[in-house]
Design a protein around this motif. Structure first.
Motif, PDB file in Angstrom:
ATOM      1  N   ALA A 157      43.853  41.068  39.469  1.00  0.00           N
ATOM      2  CA  ALA A 157      45.011  40.745  38.653  1.00  0.00           C
ATOM      3  C   ALA A 157      45.138  39.234  38.578  1.00  0.00           C
ATOM      4  CB  ALA A 157      46.278  41.346  39.250  1.00  0.00           C
ATOM      5  N   GLN A 158      45.613  38.758  37.447  1.00  0.00           N
ATOM      6  CA  GLN A 158      45.824  37.327  37.269  1.00  0.00           C
ATOM      7  C   GLN A 158      47.288  37.062  36.988  1.00  0.00           C
ATOM      8  OE1 GLN A 158      42.908  36.361  34.205  1.00  0.00           O
ATOM      9  NE2 GLN A 158      41.597  35.518  35.809  1.00  0.00           N
ATOM     10  N   SER A 159      47.777  35.977  37.536  1.00  0.00           N
ATOM     11  CA  SER A 159      49.195  35.641  37.401  1.00  0.00           C
ATOM     12  C   SER A 159      49.517  34.985  36.069  1.00  0.00           C
ATOM     13  CB  SER A 159      49.620  34.709  38.530  1.00  0.00           C
ATOM     14  OG  SER A 159      48.975  33.452  38.393  1.00  0.00           O
ATOM     15  N   HIS A 160      48.512  34.388  35.433  1.00  0.00           N
ATOM     16  CA  HIS A 160      48.700  33.666  34.165  1.00  0.00           C
ATOM     17  C   HIS A 160      49.789  32.610  34.282  1.00  0.00           C
ATOM     18  CE1 HIS A 160      45.923  36.435  32.313  1.00  0.00           C
ATOM     19  NE2 HIS A 160      46.638  37.459  32.775  1.00  0.00           N
ATOM     20  N   GLY A 161      49.885  32.028  35.472  1.00  0.00           N
ATOM     21  CA  GLY A 161      50.826  30.927  35.687  1.00  0.00           C
ATOM     22  C   GLY A 161      52.278  31.338  35.847  1.00  0.00           C
ATOM     23  N   ASP A 163      47.167  35.355  41.846  1.00  0.00           N
ATOM     24  CA  ASP A 163      45.916  35.991  41.460  1.00  0.00           C
ATOM     25  C   ASP A 163      45.463  36.844  42.630  1.00  0.00           C
ATOM     26  OD1 ASP A 163      46.012  34.606  39.060  1.00  0.00           O
ATOM     27  OD2 ASP A 163      44.712  33.004  39.766  1.00  0.00           O
ATOM     28  N   LEU A 164      44.855  37.953  42.328  1.00  0.00           N
ATOM     29  CA  LEU A 164      44.511  38.941  43.343  1.00  0.00           C
ATOM     30  C   LEU A 164      43.124  39.494  43.086  1.00  0.00           C
ATOM     31  CD1 LEU A 164      45.496  40.989  45.587  1.00  0.00           C
ATOM     32  CD2 LEU A 164      46.312  42.385  43.695  1.00  0.00           C
ATOM     33  N   LEU A 165      42.356  39.640  44.138  1.00  0.00           N
ATOM     34  CA  LEU A 165      41.030  40.252  44.073  1.00  0.00           C
ATOM     35  C   LEU A 165      40.896  41.204  45.252  1.00  0.00           C
ATOM     36  CD1 LEU A 165      38.099  40.309  42.862  1.00  0.00           C
ATOM     37  CD2 LEU A 165      37.552  38.525  44.541  1.00  0.00           C
ATOM     38  N   MET A 166      40.659  42.479  44.954  1.00  0.00           N
ATOM     39  CA  MET A 166      40.418  43.466  46.011  1.00  0.00           C
ATOM     40  C   MET A 166      38.956  43.869  45.935  1.00  0.00           C
ATOM     41  SD  MET A 166      43.680  45.966  45.979  1.00  0.00           S
ATOM     42  CE  MET A 166      45.341  45.338  45.942  1.00  0.00           C
ATOM     43  N   VAL A 167      38.264  43.788  47.080  1.00  0.00           N
ATOM     44  CA  VAL A 167      36.848  44.137  47.146  1.00  0.00           C
ATOM     45  C   VAL A 167      36.606  45.106  48.299  1.00  0.00           C
ATOM     46  CG1 VAL A 167      36.051  41.970  46.090  1.00  0.00           C
ATOM     47  CG2 VAL A 167      36.304  42.102  48.561  1.00  0.00           C
ATOM     48  N   GLY A 168      35.589  45.915  48.150  1.00  0.00           N
ATOM     49  CA  GLY A 168      35.233  46.862  49.198  1.00  0.00           C
ATOM     50  C   GLY A 168      34.124  47.773  48.716  1.00  0.00           C
ATOM     51  N   TRP A 169      33.737  48.688  49.564  1.00  0.00           N
ATOM     52  CA  TRP A 169      32.823  49.736  49.154  1.00  0.00           C
ATOM     53  C   TRP A 169      33.694  50.893  48.672  1.00  0.00           C
ATOM     54  CZ3 TRP A 169      30.928  47.457  53.982  1.00  0.00           C
ATOM     55  CH2 TRP A 169      29.795  46.666  53.783  1.00  0.00           C
TER      56      TRP A 169
END
Length: 136
Positions: free
Chosen positions: A37-41, A47-53
């Protein structure tokens, strides 16, 4: 429903640079992007990034907020350990280094004997352990 061994776990950390973190965790280690997800200011958003298997019962959440006071401040003992149950492939360590990681020695001799420690671009440590997980 109580917390138990089937409960999903999220490990959340701040990041200085989500693009660099994504290169390390996705292109380097081989995790998948599960969500972004991006906050766009927008003030107060991040801003958020979720990673995993995709089949794992855990994921790593990395957040970045422009101008936020929260910055990564890992110690040498902030570890994410992956138990491989085999020798650590040299190709994997090289790929992590090519994607922003830095191989380091651990202050704990156990991890130096049984694995390889690599710092991610934010300074958090990933240990690739050649042992199998055992809770005994």
């Amino acid at each position: 429903m109580p917390a138990d061994g089937q409960s999903h776990i999220r490990v959340a950390r701040p990041s200085r640079d989500l693009a660099a973190a994504e290169r390390f965790w996705v292109a380097g280690l081989g995790l998948s992007v599960l969500y972004r997800a991006q906050s766009h200011g927008v003030p107060g958003e991040h801003d958020l990034l979720m990673v995993g298997w995709t089949d794992a019962s855990w994921h790593l959440e990395l957040v970045q907020e422009a101008g936020a006071a929260v910055r990564p401040s890992p110690t040498e003992e902030d570890l994410l350990v992956v138990y491989l149950d085999e020798e650590v492939p040299d190709e994997l360590v090289a790929r992590l280094e090519e994607h922003g990681g830095k191989r380091v020695l651990s202050p704990n001799p156990y991890w130096n004997e049984w694995g390889v420690t690599v710092e991610d671009p934010d300074g958090y440590r990933l240990v690739l352990c050649k042992r199998a997980w055992s809770n005994s």
